[in-house]
Scaffold this active site. Structure first.
Site, PDB file in Angstrom:
ATOM      1  N   CYS A 204       0.813  -1.220   0.000  1.00  0.00           N
ATOM      2  CA  CYS A 204       0.000   0.000   0.000  1.00  0.00           C
ATOM      3  C   CYS A 204       0.841   1.261   0.000  1.00  0.00           C
ATOM      4  O   CYS A 204       0.668   2.149  -0.821  1.00  0.00           O
ATOM      5  CB  CYS A 204      -0.933  -0.004   1.206  1.00  0.00           C
ATOM      6  SG  CYS A 204      -1.963   1.470   1.317  1.00  0.00           S
TER       7      CYS A 204
ATOM      8  N   TYR B 107      -9.458  -3.269 -10.657  1.00  0.00           N
ATOM      9  CA  TYR B 107      -9.029  -2.019 -10.013  1.00  0.00           C
ATOM     10  C   TYR B 107      -7.773  -1.435 -10.653  1.00  0.00           C
ATOM     11  O   TYR B 107      -7.751  -0.294 -11.110  1.00  0.00           O
ATOM     12  CB  TYR B 107      -8.645  -2.271  -8.548  1.00  0.00           C
ATOM     13  CG  TYR B 107      -9.702  -2.545  -7.544  1.00  0.00           C
ATOM     14  CD1 TYR B 107     -10.112  -1.560  -6.661  1.00  0.00           C
ATOM     15  CD2 TYR B 107     -10.256  -3.809  -7.420  1.00  0.00           C
ATOM     16  CE1 TYR B 107     -11.057  -1.830  -5.682  1.00  0.00           C
ATOM     17  CE2 TYR B 107     -11.201  -4.084  -6.450  1.00  0.00           C
ATOM     18  CZ  TYR B 107     -11.598  -3.093  -5.581  1.00  0.00           C
ATOM     19  OH  TYR B 107     -12.519  -3.351  -4.607  1.00  0.00           O
TER      20      TYR B 107
ATOM     21  N   HIS C 275     -27.440  20.566  -0.171  1.00  0.00           N
ATOM     22  CA  HIS C 275     -27.645  21.095  -1.525  1.00  0.00           C
ATOM     23  C   HIS C 275     -26.769  22.324  -1.769  1.00  0.00           C
ATOM     24  O   HIS C 275     -26.609  23.153  -0.878  1.00  0.00           O
ATOM     25  CB  HIS C 275     -29.123  21.472  -1.701  1.00  0.00           C
ATOM     26  CG  HIS C 275     -29.459  21.892  -3.086  1.00  0.00           C
ATOM     27  ND1 HIS C 275     -29.535  20.998  -4.131  1.00  0.00           N
ATOM     28  CD2 HIS C 275     -29.719  23.121  -3.603  1.00  0.00           C
ATOM     29  CE1 HIS C 275     -29.838  21.655  -5.230  1.00  0.00           C
ATOM     30  NE2 HIS C 275     -29.959  22.939  -4.945  1.00  0.00           N
TER      31      HIS C 275
ATOM     32  N   GLU D 168      -7.256   1.954 -12.958  1.00  0.00           N
ATOM     33  CA  GLU D 168      -6.568   3.090 -12.333  1.00  0.00           C
ATOM     34  C   GLU D 168      -5.351   3.513 -13.137  1.00  0.00           C
ATOM     35  O   GLU D 168      -5.155   4.713 -13.399  1.00  0.00           O
ATOM     36  CB  GLU D 168      -6.191   2.713 -10.899  1.00  0.00           C
ATOM     37  CG  GLU D 168      -7.413   2.629 -10.000  1.00  0.00           C
ATOM     38  CD  GLU D 168      -7.142   2.031  -8.632  1.00  0.00           C
ATOM     39  OE1 GLU D 168      -7.982   2.214  -7.731  1.00  0.00           O
ATOM     40  OE2 GLU D 168      -6.088   1.371  -8.454  1.00  0.00           O
TER      41      GLU D 168
ATOM     42  N   LYS E 284      -0.230   5.392  -5.894  1.00  0.00           N
ATOM     43  CA  LYS E 284      -1.272   5.341  -6.932  1.00  0.00           C
ATOM     44  C   LYS E 284      -2.219   6.522  -6.826  1.00  0.00           C
ATOM     45  O   LYS E 284      -2.566   7.159  -7.829  1.00  0.00           O
ATOM     46  CB  LYS E 284      -2.006   4.007  -6.815  1.00  0.00           C
ATOM     47  CG  LYS E 284      -3.134   3.768  -7.803  1.00  0.00           C
ATOM     48  CD  LYS E 284      -4.482   4.198  -7.282  1.00  0.00           C
ATOM     49  CE  LYS E 284      -4.821   3.666  -5.909  1.00  0.00           C
ATOM     50  NZ  LYS E 284      -5.273   2.299  -5.853  1.00  0.00           N
TER      51      LYS E 284
ATOM     52  N   ARG F  12      -9.827  -9.248 -21.658  1.00  0.00           N
ATOM     53  CA  ARG F  12     -10.287 -10.447 -22.358  1.00  0.00           C
ATOM     54  C   ARG F  12     -11.790 -10.658 -22.250  1.00  0.00           C
ATOM     55  O   ARG F  12     -12.390 -11.329 -23.089  1.00  0.00           O
ATOM     56  CB  ARG F  12      -9.568 -11.678 -21.818  1.00  0.00           C
ATOM     57  CG  ARG F  12      -9.877 -11.970 -20.355  1.00  0.00           C
ATOM     58  CD  ARG F  12      -9.051 -13.128 -19.832  1.00  0.00           C
ATOM     59  NE  ARG F  12      -9.347 -13.388 -18.423  1.00  0.00           N
ATOM     60  CZ  ARG F  12      -8.718 -14.307 -17.711  1.00  0.00           C
ATOM     61  NH1 ARG F  12      -7.764 -15.032 -18.268  1.00  0.00           N
ATOM     62  NH2 ARG F  12      -9.031 -14.492 -16.440  1.00  0.00           N
TER      63      ARG F  12
ATOM     64  N   CYS G 205      -1.652   1.766  -2.832  1.00  0.00           N
ATOM     65  CA  CYS G 205      -2.646   2.825  -2.602  1.00  0.00           C
ATOM     66  C   CYS G 205      -2.090   4.234  -2.604  1.00  0.00           C
ATOM     67  O   CYS G 205      -2.624   5.122  -3.271  1.00  0.00           O
ATOM     68  CB  CYS G 205      -3.342   2.610  -1.249  1.00  0.00           C
ATOM     69  SG  CYS G 205      -3.520   0.934  -0.695  1.00  0.00           S
TER      70      CYS G 205
ATOM     71  N   GLU H 158     -26.224  14.341  -2.342  1.00  0.00           N
ATOM     72  CA  GLU H 158     -27.617  14.423  -1.897  1.00  0.00           C
ATOM     73  C   GLU H 158     -28.540  13.507  -2.696  1.00  0.00           C
ATOM     74  O   GLU H 158     -29.629  13.153  -2.235  1.00  0.00           O
ATOM     75  CB  GLU H 158     -28.126  15.866  -1.984  1.00  0.00           C
ATOM     76  CG  GLU H 158     -28.296  16.396  -3.387  1.00  0.00           C
ATOM     77  CD  GLU H 158     -28.875  17.802  -3.413  1.00  0.00           C
ATOM     78  OE1 GLU H 158     -29.829  18.062  -2.655  1.00  0.00           O
ATOM     79  OE2 GLU H 158     -28.364  18.643  -4.193  1.00  0.00           O
TER      80      GLU H 158
END
Length: 434
Positions: free
Chosen positions: A26, A160, A418, A164, A34, A181, A31, A423
């Site tokens: 990570c 993933y 809002h 990414e 990345k 594929r 993570c 929302e």
């Protein structure tokens, strides 16, 4: 990292063996770098959007070496932080590669150590298929250290990591092809997410190649020539395979110690992360359960409670939220529509697709997509899915409600903020056609 620190806080004497940099996949090649690269890749569109709001930003220029240097500095800082955290927790640090000699013995650089409990948390490693020319391809590991940014990239995979990195290269101005594929991206996710993200990525100018995979890679004077399984061909300067990862259990001595491994090398564990040897446990990607960093750290805390706090705590893998930092972002929690139908039968589905307010001042056509999956009998929200800016930030809050078993009526009774995209999750009223 987490298991060592938490176990020590419960009074255990702990040593950790590490042959590389602290933080695992990570922090070093996952993570964190990345996400930093993903931020960098989004700026190109941000500059274009700014023009619609009256900003004159000139012609943007990107410098790859600057991104690499700044990324390396941040990762080095985190490596130091993690090491200090262990030291402060009074965890003994052993620099070297460990191998298991038996139920209670571990060898590190020729020295044998005994322990009441042994924890295997060695993660996983990316795999490249055994095709001719595979030596010319790279994985996500090497992508973080490229000396120069290529002009043309082929990213292979539909999960993933593939989405990414395809988004990162495309965002940085590289001519990018994403090859998978299968016929739909993100196998295992809600089918609609896979279909819609493909449409969004193609609309941004990325080339998508479905239904085939590279069968051969040849190096030429001008780059790499790729021949696909459907006999089509392509040229690129870089080929990145993101086609799966394998648990890191080779040559650890686990099988000799009596630990049973799955066919892919994963340590087979029970609901308490115990292997087939009572004193040896395993957590994280090496068990190939849910391969996400927060899941691994949660497994670590549950295990520490089980072993050193007298609180046997089973693994809880239900309703784990997750995000894919593609462009646009994807995030999800709970069941896909397909899985929910298998489990509950009758469902109510609510959807929204709209152009975000930020884009109305531009010519950008990207659409945000949201979906709630509700089991009809009890009206409980069992799945929430989103494609759009900061989807991970939005779904993290929604995940709390899904984890607590909130009903659609409780979502409806929540006042929205809002104007935000988020929302929509509390203003969805019209059921989608079944």
């Amino acid at each position: 990292m987490r298991a060592s620190r938490v176990s020590a806080s419960y009074g255990a004497r702990v040593a950790v063996a590490e042959s590389g940099k602290f933080g695992g996949t990570c922090v070093n090649v996952g993570c964190i770098p990345k996400k930093l690269f993903s931020y960098a890749a989004h700026f190109r569109e941000d500059f274009e959007i700014a023009k619609g709001f009256g900003w004159t930003v000139g012609e943007p220029r990107f410098d790859w070496p600057t991104l690499l240097a700044n990324k390396d500095r941040e990762i080095a800082r985190l490596n130091g932080v993690y090491e200090r955290v262990l030291t402060l927790a009074k965890v003994e640090i052993m620099r070297g590669r460990a191998t298991v000699l038996g139920p209670h013995e571990v060898e590190v650089d020729g020295k044998t150590h005994s322990a009441r409990h042994i924890l295997v948390a060695t993660g996983s490693w990316p795999v490249i298929p055994g095709i001719p020319g595979r030596e010319h391809a790279i994985t996500s590991n090497e992508a973080f250290f490229l000396e120069r940014l290529p002009r043309r990239v082929l990213v292979v995979g539909g999960g993933y990591i593939a989405l990414e990195f395809a988004s990162i290269f495309h965002g940085l101005g590289v001519a990018t092809t994403l090859s998978y594929r299968g016929k739909r991206l993100l196998r295992g996710f809600d089918a609609e997410l896979g279909e819609r993200i493909a449409e969004e990525m193609a609309a941004k100018g990325m080339n998508l190649h479905f239904g085939a995979e590279p069968a051969k890679i040849e190096k030429t004077s001008t780059g790499l020539d790729i021949t696909y399984s459907d006999n089509s061909r392509q040229s690129a300067d870089l080929v990145l395979f993101a086609t799966g990862r394998k648990p890191n259990t080779a040559n650890l001595g686990l099988e000799k110690a009596g630990v049973k491994l799955a066919a892919d090398g994963a340590v087979i564990v029970d609901q308490y992360s115990a292997s087939t040897v009572d004193s040896i446990h395993a957590i994280g990607d090496v068990t190939n359960r849910i391969n996400l960093t927060p899941v691994a750290t949660a497994e670590a805390m549950w295990l520490a409670k089980t072993l050193f706090r007298g609180e046997p705590t089973a693994i809880d893998h239900d309703n784990v939220p997750t995000a894919v930092f593609s462009n646009p972002n994807i995030a999800t929690v709970g069941l896909s529509e397909e899985r929910a139908r298998e489990r509950f039968g009758a469902l109510d589905i609510y959807k929204a697709s709209f152009r975000g307010l930020k884009l109305t001042m531009t010519d950008k056509k990207e659409r945000t997509f949201m979906k709630l999956v509700v089991e009809r009998a009890g009206q409980r929200v069992v799945g929430a899915h989103m494609i759009g800016p900061d989807a991970g930030e939005v779904i993290q809050g929604v995940a709390i409600a899904v984890k607590l078993g909130a009903t659609k009526a409780q979502f409806d009774a929540t006042i929205g903020i809002h104007p935000t995209a988020a929302e929509e999750f509390v203003t969805l009223r019209e059921k989608a056609a079944s």
